[in-house]
Motif scaffolding. Structure first.
Motif, mmCIF file in Angstrom:
data_model
loop_
_atom_site.group_PDB
_atom_site.id
_atom_site.type_symbol
_atom_site.label_atom_id
_atom_site.label_comp_id
_atom_site.label_asym_id
_atom_site.label_seq_id
_atom_site.Cartn_x
_atom_site.Cartn_y
_atom_site.Cartn_z
ATOM 1 N N ILE A 182 0.854 -1.192 0.000
ATOM 2 C CA ILE A 182 0.000 0.000 0.000
ATOM 3 C C ILE A 182 0.889 1.241 0.000
ATOM 4 N N ILE A 183 0.798 2.011 -1.061
ATOM 5 C CA ILE A 183 1.606 3.219 -1.221
ATOM 6 C C ILE A 183 0.681 4.428 -1.288
ATOM 7 N N ALA A 184 1.003 5.442 -0.530
ATOM 8 C CA ALA A 184 0.170 6.645 -0.484
ATOM 9 C C ALA A 184 0.113 7.309 -1.852
ATOM 10 N N SER A 185 -1.088 7.547 -2.346
ATOM 11 C CA SER A 185 -1.289 8.212 -3.629
ATOM 12 C C SER A 185 -2.745 8.649 -3.697
ATOM 13 N N PRO A 186 -3.071 9.547 -4.626
ATOM 14 C CA PRO A 186 -4.480 9.938 -4.774
ATOM 15 C C PRO A 186 -5.390 8.744 -5.048
ATOM 16 N N MET A 187 -4.848 7.691 -5.684
ATOM 17 C CA MET A 187 -5.663 6.532 -6.032
ATOM 18 C C MET A 187 -5.989 5.668 -4.817
#
Length: 239
Positions: A182-187
């Protein structure tokens, strides 16, 4: 100056990769398809910071269009670094998944890898130095409910990574895959609430795009010359 092509280079992870590679003195080709304006803006940012960059727009699922675009790029010399970051997901339980959902996800993530990488190999091999990094996902390792298409595409990418690494090992070219969690991004911000992350991720936080980019930066460096054929996870101890 080495040249790098980063597909899907205008997104959260892609742009972080482009920034870190450019800071290493690499000429970065920022690829985009659905949002070429974002790629152009990133190129302007990189050039304003004193780096070398250009943008390129093509559909990685279109073999002919991709081949033509790469032919133009190769006129300036071999592309020795390829980061296959373009991808998409279209989630549904398989019982309700449409054929188009299955095909589109695999077409971008898996067929796109072939369409982009294969035309660049001969020129790369002639230099006897190269780095190919395929962006995968924890879903390709563990599977994920509602993502049979995405997991299949990424798992297929793992097999291709290992096979291509064997084919290119004697030419000084490494091939690896990076599998983020899980990588922080708008998605992801609206999909994974902090309460869910606390339950899923032992480190109790989402990863940051720059952390993924730092791993990619290492894999394309001379220091990683003996690392090839590997699927490297970056997921906060999820698996």
């Amino acid at each position: 100056m080495k040249r790098a092509l980063v597909t899907g280079g205008s997104g959260a992870i892609g742009s972080a990769i482009c920034r870190q590679l450019a800071a290493e003195g690499i000429h970065v080709i920022v690829h985009a398809h659905s949002n070429p304006a974002a790629a152009d803006e990133l190129v302007k940012e990189l050039i304003a910071s004193g780096h070398s960059a250009q943008s390129s727009s093509f559909d990685v699922t279109d073999a002919v269009a991709t081949s033509h675009a790469l032919e133009e790029l190769l006129k300036d010399g071999a592309i020795q670094i390829v980061v296959n970051n373009a991808g998409t997901h279209d989630d549904a339980l398989m019982v309700g998944m449409e054929s188009e959902q299955w095909m589109r996800v695999i077409d971008i993530s898996l067929n796109g890898f072939f369409h982009v990488t294969q035309p660049l190999l001969l020129a790369m091999m002639a230099t006897r130095w190269g780095r190919i990094v395929n962006m995968s996902s924890i879903a390709g390792i563990m599977g994920n409910r509602g993502q049979a298409n995405y997991a299949a595409a990424k798992a297929g990418l793992h097999g291709a990574t290992k096979s291509l690494a064997l084919e290119l090992a004697s030419r000084g070219i490494t091939v690896n895959a990076v599998a983020p969690g899980i990588i922080a991004s708008p998605m992801t911000q609206d999909v994974f609430l902090q309460t869910a992350i606390d339950q899923i991720v032992p480190m109790k936080r989402a990863g940051q795009p720059h952390e993924v980019a730092s791993l990619v930066k290492f894999l394309v460096s001379d220091d990683a010359a003996y690392i090839s054929g590997q699927i490297i996870s970056i997921n906060g101890a999820m698996a």
